[in-house]
Design a protein around this motif. Sequence first.
Motif, mmCIF file in Angstrom:
data_model
loop_
_atom_site.group_PDB
_atom_site.id
_atom_site.type_symbol
_atom_site.label_atom_id
_atom_site.label_comp_id
_atom_site.label_asym_id
_atom_site.label_seq_id
_atom_site.Cartn_x
_atom_site.Cartn_y
_atom_site.Cartn_z
ATOM 1 N N ALA A 120 0.835 -1.199 0.000
ATOM 2 C CA ALA A 120 0.000 0.000 0.000
ATOM 3 C C ALA A 120 0.871 1.252 0.000
ATOM 4 C CB ALA A 120 -0.936 -0.012 1.210
ATOM 5 N N GLU B 280 2.767 1.388 -3.586
ATOM 6 C CA GLU B 280 1.878 1.645 -4.717
ATOM 7 C C GLU B 280 1.217 3.020 -4.644
ATOM 8 O OE1 GLU B 280 1.374 -0.237 -7.322
ATOM 9 O OE2 GLU B 280 2.027 -2.254 -6.806
ATOM 10 N N SER B 281 0.980 3.523 -3.410
ATOM 11 C CA SER B 281 0.251 4.793 -3.256
ATOM 12 C C SER B 281 1.157 5.969 -2.937
ATOM 13 C CB SER B 281 -0.782 4.654 -2.131
ATOM 14 O OG SER B 281 -0.148 4.598 -0.858
ATOM 15 N N GLY C 60 0.295 7.160 0.359
ATOM 16 C CA GLY C 60 -1.026 7.784 0.387
ATOM 17 C C GLY C 60 -1.128 9.107 -0.321
ATOM 18 N N SER D 19 -0.455 9.614 -3.738
ATOM 19 C CA SER D 19 -0.726 9.542 -5.177
ATOM 20 C C SER D 19 -2.133 10.036 -5.471
ATOM 21 C CB SER D 19 -0.571 8.103 -5.677
ATOM 22 O OG SER D 19 -1.645 7.301 -5.229
ATOM 23 N N THR E 56 -4.779 7.405 -5.137
ATOM 24 C CA THR E 56 -5.205 7.093 -3.772
ATOM 25 C C THR E 56 -6.083 8.190 -3.185
ATOM 26 O OG1 THR E 56 -3.195 5.807 -3.407
ATOM 27 C CG2 THR E 56 -4.401 6.502 -1.456
ATOM 28 N N ASN F 235 -9.256 6.180 -3.322
ATOM 29 C CA ASN F 235 -8.982 5.202 -2.263
ATOM 30 C C ASN F 235 -8.357 3.921 -2.819
ATOM 31 O OD1 ASN F 235 -9.672 6.293 0.320
ATOM 32 N ND2 ASN F 235 -11.834 6.255 -0.301
ATOM 33 N N ASN F 236 -7.668 4.035 -3.948
ATOM 34 C CA ASN F 236 -7.050 2.880 -4.596
ATOM 35 C C ASN F 236 -5.582 2.835 -4.186
ATOM 36 O OD1 ASN F 236 -5.943 0.951 -6.361
ATOM 37 N ND2 ASN F 236 -7.433 1.436 -7.955
ATOM 38 N N TYR F 237 -5.255 1.931 -3.262
ATOM 39 C CA TYR F 237 -3.909 1.863 -2.707
ATOM 40 C C TYR F 237 -2.987 0.911 -3.461
ATOM 41 C CZ TYR F 237 -5.328 4.541 1.418
ATOM 42 O OH TYR F 237 -5.763 5.534 2.267
ATOM 43 N N SER G 66 -10.376 -1.235 -0.521
ATOM 44 C CA SER G 66 -9.207 -1.435 -1.383
ATOM 45 C C SER G 66 -8.350 -2.588 -0.869
ATOM 46 C CB SER G 66 -8.379 -0.151 -1.430
ATOM 47 O OG SER G 66 -7.241 -0.320 -2.249
#
Length: 481
Positions: free
Chosen positions: A64, A67-68, A71, A73, A76, A80-82, A123
């Motif tokens: 998480a 990829e984010s 938090g 990005s 995200t 809310n897509n982590y 997510s």
Amino acid sequence: MKRTKRWLLAALVLGVGVGGFTISKGTGHAATTDPQTFISTLKSPVTTVANKYKLYPSVMMAQAALESAWGTSTLTTTANNYFGIKGAYNGQSVTMQTSEYDSNGQLYYTNANFRKYPSAKASMTDNATLLRNGTSYNPTIYSGTWRENAATYSDAANALTNTYATAPTYGSSLISIIKTYNLSSLLDGSSTSSSSSSSNSSSADTAAPKPKPVVYDKATYFGASGTQTARLNAQYTSYRLYNHIKGTREKVTKTAWNKVRAGQDVQVYLDMRGVKKATTTGKKTTWYRLKFTDSSSAKKYWVYGKALTLPTVKYTKGSATVKVNSALSGSYYNHVFNSPYLAKSMGTLKKLTAKSYTADNQAVKTQDGVKSTWYRIKVGDDKYWIASTETAASPQYDYVLYSAASGTKKLSAKYKKYTLYNHVKKTHFNQESYKWPSGSKKGAKVTVNYKGLKTAYGTTWYRIQFSGNKTNYWVDSRALA
């Protein structure tokens, strides 16, 4: 669920300080979110979901974060897509720019739709479901991340390289985050952070069992001869076309029906049957390899048998002498030709040098409304199927001239020397014999309702019934007075 092997545009190069991280030169500005705040905020949903799906919470948290961009990005903060999962979630999605690695390892950029979630926990749950259920072409592609297969979080993290993401350093980046922020101790309930693949592995990791290999279902294959056919039935769209029997190997791919000349009642050509046995349940299913033309170069596909309307075959045990015309160019088979078993030629009729053979089974096949009869004959120690036609193979029965009859007769003194049958003896394949009913004795009356004359032998037969018994029996006339 669709997941493309990818690396987000905000790819990270982690710093070693607790203060955070930096972004690779040229990809954007530094993030300002405190990693500790990120970890504290997501600790509850991450541990709840990861433990429910028997995954490592430390690996999920590291994913998480990576990829984010901790938090920050846009994906995200807006969706809310982590984890960068593409597609739509309950119909909701956003379009973002992303980067991909091509087959040569070169980075390029493109726009794609990504799932939009109502919450961080949604997510996490979606990602956990993906890791547990895999993809349509390989349900166990992420099985290396399961806690029952991964001895350490490092094993689970490394199992995501070249499966979940194409970046060659994906697993090591996750491990670096876990070590830097002590996520294993904080979330997994363990201070162990060594990788079983590292030369510095602890003795506990060295002794730990290796991840279980992927186990595929087993299939047994049966070849077929000639042109054998079936038709697509009304339910064929409920199933799929595959390049191999589904679940029997990795990278089994699907083909949509709209890519081929398909339709209800469309004739297809079959050249192989496969019986799959599920490794987990032992359940067996039948599959067929088909093509849509009878051309030898036509592309072939595998399909579950329930997508097809196959000929029906009714089998009857019995006995008959079958005369074979071995001068013809036909074949004899291991099964009825074009039956659901499919058939393979075992030789030509010319190899059957005897004039007649004993048959122990009769089959009546119905295909597209047309019936044909087959007999299973014994050739030496083996048994084969042969078509019953006037020119190829015909059963040899006694000729009988039938006529109506009525009245009563009495059992003779020698009635027990003769046998009761369901047909005149040696006139039908499913010949059966019966015991004399209880109460049978010399002089007992029976009702006659039919008569048969075997002209070649000059013998007469009667079809009779006993008092209180509606069953018809055929018996030699010499059993009657």
